[in-house]
Write an enzyme that holds these catalytic residues in place. Sequence first.
Site, short mmCIF file in Angstrom:
data_model
loop_
_atom_site.label_atom_id
_atom_site.label_comp_id
_atom_site.label_asym_id
_atom_site.label_seq_id
_atom_site.Cartn_x
_atom_site.Cartn_y
_atom_site.Cartn_z
N ARG A 263 0.84 -1.20 0.00
CA ARG A 263 0.00 0.00 0.00
C ARG A 263 0.87 1.24 0.00
O ARG A 263 1.89 1.31 0.69
CB ARG A 263 -0.91 0.02 1.23
CG ARG A 263 -2.06 -0.97 1.17
CD ARG A 263 -3.05 -0.61 0.08
NE ARG A 263 -4.19 -1.51 0.08
CZ ARG A 263 -5.10 -1.56 -0.89
NH1 ARG A 263 -4.96 -0.77 -1.93
NH2 ARG A 263 -6.11 -2.40 -0.82
N GLU A 292 -3.45 7.52 -6.45
CA GLU A 292 -3.42 6.81 -7.74
C GLU A 292 -4.64 7.20 -8.57
O GLU A 292 -5.76 7.09 -8.08
CB GLU A 292 -3.40 5.30 -7.49
CG GLU A 292 -2.15 4.82 -6.78
CD GLU A 292 -2.14 3.31 -6.54
OE1 GLU A 292 -3.09 2.63 -6.97
OE2 GLU A 292 -1.17 2.81 -5.94
N HIS A 311 0.08 -0.16 -10.23
CA HIS A 311 -0.72 -1.05 -9.37
C HIS A 311 -1.07 -2.35 -10.12
O HIS A 311 -2.24 -2.68 -10.33
CB HIS A 311 -1.99 -0.34 -8.91
CG HIS A 311 -2.48 -0.84 -7.58
ND1 HIS A 311 -2.92 -0.01 -6.58
CD2 HIS A 311 -2.58 -2.10 -7.08
CE1 HIS A 311 -3.30 -0.72 -5.52
NE2 HIS A 311 -3.10 -2.00 -5.81
#
Length: 347
Positions: A263, A292, A311
């Site tokens: 994270r 993001e 990601h």
Amino acid sequence: MHLYLVDDGTLTAGALRRELPAALTGWPVTLTVLSMGPGQEGIEPLPGHEKGVKEFYGSPAELAGKLAGAEILVVHKAPVTEEVIASAPGLRLIACARAHPVNVDVRAALKRGIPVVHAPGRAADSTADLTMALLLFLARNMGETCRLVRRLGAGAWQYDCRSRLEGVELAGKVLGIIGFGQVGRRVAVRAQAFGLNILVYSPHVDPVEILAAGGRPVTLEELLSASDFVSLHTRPAPEKRGLIGAPQLALMKSSACLINTARGELVDEEALYHALKGKRIRAAALDVLISEPPPPDHPFFTLPNVVLTPHLGGKTEAAPVKASKIIVEEIVNFLSGKPLHHVISGI
């Protein structure tokens, strides 16, 4: 029994849409699919009735207006807020096909006595693979190599150029793993195949388990000081925000690399930027960021010693299928009156 599946246009929702009809054959269940494509995505908790959820796609108000008859609600990234839960008075089960159901207001569900099941480990192998890919990318200077080949073409094969790209052999080096859950353990298995020595900081895991897996349990300070590579695999929590900040980066070797596939909020990005810019650590590879997508002027884009991926931890063909199978199995358990294996018992 009325089951509502929210198809938010993601690959995981698509897998659920394929898997559920066959699994429900023979059960007195009506399946309703709500198509709600990705819309507003909340990275941080939003004000008012949208508190309690984050990292979601779609509008809570829109979803709440469609769930009056739902008894089982199945989602991937749709926002299941307190408002959404209240809109379905007959709701008996919420199933979220993510490792951590951060888009579900678990507190509101538990207040209603509604169990919430999720899909832990759905992307554990995929994320462990990506972690090792990033580690190897850093160890062998692949970022600089690719830039030189693009810029110099055949000139990159000259001896002096290749010598500038000298990398790190992994055998005998030390990998520090922070967090020894499903991903961290898989990373340890892969890393040991490369001859890496494993240090682990995971205070909630029995040291006997860490030793049995080939690691050595240590303090965070010991791990940071001794590791050639530091990889984050711990769960997000308020007290872990900025877990890796300026004091922790100062403990790392100047030759060390940081990898984060967990994270973004685990890392103080400003502190990491200054550590990378000042070459106080060698490099970093980040699959996750605090915001993001990042803004176009994010300072990490200016650094040659940081690798960014968008990601991708769970972006494999296997992860959505694994998630859907876990969720389908839990729904069948619920319908059969059997115990639920992946239920959130508290917050």
